[in-house]
Every structure is written in C-alpha cells, then in structure tokens.
Design an enzyme around this catalytic site. Structure first.
Site, mmCIF file in Angstrom:
data_model
loop_
_atom_site.group_PDB
_atom_site.id
_atom_site.type_symbol
_atom_site.label_atom_id
_atom_site.label_comp_id
_atom_site.label_asym_id
_atom_site.label_seq_id
_atom_site.Cartn_x
_atom_site.Cartn_y
_atom_site.Cartn_z
ATOM 1 C CG ASP A 67 46.723 56.723 56.790
ATOM 2 O OD1 ASP A 67 47.183 56.325 57.883
ATOM 3 O OD2 ASP A 67 47.358 57.466 56.025
ATOM 4 C CG ASN A 136 51.218 61.523 46.777
ATOM 5 O OD1 ASN A 136 51.204 61.928 47.937
ATOM 6 N ND2 ASN A 136 50.548 60.465 46.373
ATOM 7 C CG HIS A 138 49.515 61.218 50.655
ATOM 8 N ND1 HIS A 138 49.789 59.922 50.294
ATOM 9 C CD2 HIS A 138 50.294 61.452 51.741
ATOM 10 C CE1 HIS A 138 50.677 59.404 51.132
ATOM 11 N NE2 HIS A 138 51.002 60.318 52.003
ATOM 12 C CD GLU A 143 47.787 58.235 47.714
ATOM 13 O OE1 GLU A 143 48.217 59.087 48.515
ATOM 14 O OE2 GLU A 143 48.522 57.400 47.167
HETATM 15 P P1 PGA Z 1 56.687 60.197 56.143
HETATM 16 O O1 PGA Z 1 55.253 60.008 55.441
HETATM 17 O O2 PGA Z 1 56.430 60.912 57.429
HETATM 18 O O3 PGA Z 1 57.165 58.774 56.370
HETATM 19 O O4 PGA Z 1 57.535 60.980 55.200
HETATM 20 C C1 PGA Z 1 54.456 61.119 55.222
HETATM 21 C C2 PGA Z 1 53.243 60.721 54.401
HETATM 22 O O5 PGA Z 1 53.394 59.944 53.444
HETATM 23 O O6 PGA Z 1 52.141 61.210 54.679
#
Ligand code: PGA
Length: 241
Positions: A67, A136, A138, A143
């Site tokens: 992403d 959330n 995702h 999202e």
């Molecule tokens: P994180 O992010 O590994 O920093 O918790 C995970 C994500 O948002 O996909």
C-alpha cells in the site's frame, strides 16, 4: 486457517521468520507482498539476521509493495515504500529491479493501480503474502467496507486508520487522507498467507476476523476462506490481557 498462538512478540518474530524461511526455501524466487507496520518489524530483522548467517537466500525474491499514501514520493521517509526499502528490500539484499511499487506519487493514481494489478497478474499472482491486521480489520489499506472482489484502487482512509497512523506522522492532521492499496482480490488469491497480530489492542478485531461472519465490515474475515492461511498471534492478542 491455521492458528498459532505464541507467548510474546519475540516468539512471534522467531516463529514468523521460521515460516517465511520455509516458504522461501521452497520457492526462492517467490512473488511476495510484504506488509509495513510495526508488527512484522521483529520478524524482518530476524530474517535479515538469518540471511547474514547464511541460513537463507532472500536475494531472489520478487517484492510487491502492499500500500502507499497518495502523493508521497518513494524516497520520502514517511512513504510506505521507504519503510519497505529500509525494513525488507535492503536488509534482504533484493535489487530494485525485482521490486514492484504501488506508485502513490503517479500523476494518475488509477493508472498506477492498473499497472500494479497487471504486474501481479503477469507473474501469476502472489506466492507469499505477509500481512498485519488493522485495528479496523483492514488488510493493507482495504478499509471497511471492502468486499472480497475489491480491486487495487485509490481509497479514503477511515478515521480509525488515521488515528492509528498518527503516531508515525506527529498528529492526525498530518496523516494523508488517501492511499492506494493492493486489492482484496489479489490478496485473497495468494497461494500462502501469513498474518501477524500482536498486543492486547488487536484482541477484539482478531476474534472478529477468526470467528465472526465474513463481512466487508471486517475485510480480514475473508481470510477464513482463502487458501493456506496461517494466523500467528501472541498471547496478549489472543487472550486480550
Ligand atoms: P501495525 O499495523 O502492524 O503497525 O499494528 C497493522 C495495520 O494497520 O495493518
């Protein structure tokens, strides 16, 4: 889904590196999509250390960016491509010729999404997908709501993602509101997937992902019906304490 629960973050990083090395040894030139975020950092460091000890050759991997924030140049330190370069591409000795970017800085972001999609399809899809779990639900920046056939596209970040990423940006108002993400369609078709989750703050969403209904409201829940998925979590994430 194959669920593995380990004691803590360190054990998660070691077990993740074991999983990845086995996958890479089976297919040294695998097409791999590799998440950024905090969770896989320890696993990537462990993988790089094992590479330096001569235990695995990672240099032939073909890496795809997961992403990208819209409008950031790839060499901007805050760009997710910079993150991937620092934590994965360089320590694993991968040449940039073997890297496919999702070009958040392209003049036409939709064209960049089409080019990325075509590049993934041209190699026959992902052999290996390494993912984190958003607070959330995702995957990448798919999202909620994201259906399983959502393509690679330009998205608006949800308020939850903006809050969660504010720590990297020095405040919520600094976080870019739009991003490009690899599509759900490509991620769910990966031939094998490793998803990592660590910490109590992932507890609720982890259980919704693993046991809840498959729904666009929790995009990661579609991994329940994807092939060959390993969910590697620590006790804090699983037990919520
Ligand atoms: P994180 O992010 O590994 O920093 O918790 C995970 C994500 O948002 O996909």
């Amino acid at each position: 889904m194959n669920l593995i629960i380990v004691e803590d973050y360190e054990a998660l990083s070691l077990a993740g590196a074991d999983w990845l090395i086995e996958a890479i040894q089976e297919l040294p030139d695998a097409a791999i999509v590799a998440a950024t975020g905090n969770t896989p950092i320890g696993m990537y460091i462990e993988l790089a250390q094992r590479r330096f000890r001569g235990l695995v050759d990672t240099s032939r991997l073909r890496v795809f960016q997961l992403d990208a924030y819209l409008g950031l140049a790839p060499n901007d330190r805050r760009a997710l491509f910079s993150w991937t370069r620092r934590s994965f591409i360089e320590p694993l000795g991968i040449t940039e010729a073997n890297v496919v970017r999702l070009a958040g800085d392209a003049p036409d972001p939709w064209e960049a999404c089409r080019a990325y999609d075509a590049a993934v399809r041209a190699v026959g899809g992902f052999d290996i997908s390494v993912l984190g779990l958003g607070p959330n639900g995702h995957l990448g920046f798919n999202e909620p709501p994201s259906p399983p056939d959502a393509r690679t596209r330009l998205v608006d970040l949800t308020p939850e993602s903006i809050v969660s990423n504010a720590r990297y940006w020095g405040g919520e108002e600094q976080v870019p509101p739009k991003a490009l993400t690899c599509g759900m369609d490509l991620l769910l078709a990966a031939r094998r997937t490793l998803l990592l989750a660590s910490g109590v703050h992932k507890h609720q969403i982890l259980h919704r992902m693993v046991k809840g209904p498959q729904t666009p409201e929790v995009p990661a829940s579609y991994l329940q019906s994807a092939p060959n998925v390993t969910i590697l979590v620590d006790r804090a994430a699983w037990e919520g304490a």
